[in-house]
Design a protein around this motif. Structure first.
Motif, mmCIF file in Angstrom:
data_model
loop_
_atom_site.group_PDB
_atom_site.id
_atom_site.type_symbol
_atom_site.label_atom_id
_atom_site.label_comp_id
_atom_site.label_asym_id
_atom_site.label_seq_id
_atom_site.Cartn_x
_atom_site.Cartn_y
_atom_site.Cartn_z
ATOM 1 N N LYS A 147 0.815 -1.219 0.000
ATOM 2 C CA LYS A 147 0.000 0.000 0.000
ATOM 3 C C LYS A 147 0.850 1.271 0.000
ATOM 4 C CE LYS A 147 -4.207 -1.763 0.443
ATOM 5 N NZ LYS A 147 -5.259 -1.549 -0.500
ATOM 6 N N CYS A 148 2.162 1.141 0.228
ATOM 7 C CA CYS A 148 3.071 2.292 0.197
ATOM 8 C C CYS A 148 3.529 2.599 -1.229
ATOM 9 C CB CYS A 148 4.275 2.045 1.105
ATOM 10 S SG CYS A 148 3.827 2.022 2.857
ATOM 11 N N TYR A 149 3.134 1.783 -2.180
ATOM 12 C CA TYR A 149 3.376 2.001 -3.608
ATOM 13 C C TYR A 149 4.831 2.307 -3.947
ATOM 14 C CZ TYR A 149 -1.660 2.063 -3.706
ATOM 15 O OH TYR A 149 -2.975 1.720 -3.552
ATOM 16 N N GLY A 150 5.778 1.678 -3.235
ATOM 17 C CA GLY A 150 7.185 1.828 -3.569
ATOM 18 C C GLY A 150 7.842 3.108 -3.099
ATOM 19 N N LEU A 151 7.122 3.911 -2.313
ATOM 20 C CA LEU A 151 7.683 5.172 -1.818
ATOM 21 C C LEU A 151 8.376 4.952 -0.480
ATOM 22 C CD1 LEU A 151 4.658 7.503 -2.627
ATOM 23 C CD2 LEU A 151 6.833 7.389 -3.840
ATOM 24 N N PRO A 152 9.696 5.092 -0.430
ATOM 25 C CA PRO A 152 10.415 4.863 0.825
ATOM 26 C C PRO A 152 9.903 5.726 1.971
ATOM 27 C CG PRO A 152 11.954 5.119 -0.989
ATOM 28 C CD PRO A 152 10.597 5.432 -1.521
ATOM 29 N N LEU A 153 9.571 6.963 1.695
ATOM 30 C CA LEU A 153 9.080 7.843 2.760
ATOM 31 C C LEU A 153 7.786 7.313 3.357
ATOM 32 C CD1 LEU A 153 9.470 10.399 4.404
ATOM 33 C CD2 LEU A 153 8.259 11.653 2.617
#
Length: 191
Positions: A147-153
């Motif tokens: 669910k974070c769609y690949g965004l490290p932040l």
């Protein structure tokens, strides 16, 4: 793309979409001195010359974050002397043309999204550190990571929240100040 962790490297100067050259120059000067009153009435050109003076014999890393236009980059980079001592200007941007223009070799580094497995590994590492990851949480962890769609932040923010909750649970069970109770709220009846 926001959330790829471009801005966690160092203190920086944020350029953004509506660039104000004078404010950016003042932000840079604030990195060198707290006595900025002497500079308030200077023109942009004078401020630029002062920045050059501050930097001329120094080794520096300037991060210009979120540059939107090649023209903005050109208006700003003239104040950074090329003193051949390893100093660098790092530019973050969402625009490939700005990135290509900023890189003297024409090969900018493009950040990528994390793969689902990488997101999951980062989540595990940030929440459980060196402790073993509980097997019964793997499916939920993978769903959260996805669910974070690949965004490290996004992964780091969620991991921070989960770690705080985990710490609360540990403190509650070990007799610490916080208490943890498993409160399964009753679902309200639909009328």
């Amino acid at each position: 793309m926001a959330g790829l962790d471009k801005t966690t490297l160092t203190k920086m100067v944020c350029v953004s979409r509506s660039m104000n050259r004078r404010e950016i120059f003042m932000d840079i000067i604030r990195q060198f001195t707290k006595q900025t009153n002497d500079y308030k009435n200077m023109s942009e050109e004078e401020l630029g010359e002062k920045i050059k003076e501050f930097l001329k014999d120094e080794k520096y890393l300037i991060v210009m974050d979120d540059v939107w236009h090649v023209e903005d980059l050109e208006l700003l980079k003239i104040v950074f002397p090329n003193n051949q001592n390893g100093s660098r200007v790092l530019v973050t941007t969402r625009d490939f043309e700005v990135a290509r223009h900023a890189d003297s070799y024409g090969k900018p580094h493009a950040l990528r999204f994390l793969e689902s497995q990488e997101s999951f590994e980062l989540l595990k590492m940030k929440v459980f550190r060196k402790q073993r990851f509980p097997a019964h949480l793997e499916l939920m962890g993978r769903i959260i990571a996805q669910k974070c769609y690949g965004l490290p932040l996004a992964v780091l923010v969620i991991a921070g929240v989960l770690d705080k909750e985990r710490q609360s649970c540990i403190l509650g069970r070990s007799g610490g100040r916080k208490s943890y109770t498993n409160t399964q709220s009753r679902k309200p009846k639909l009328q």
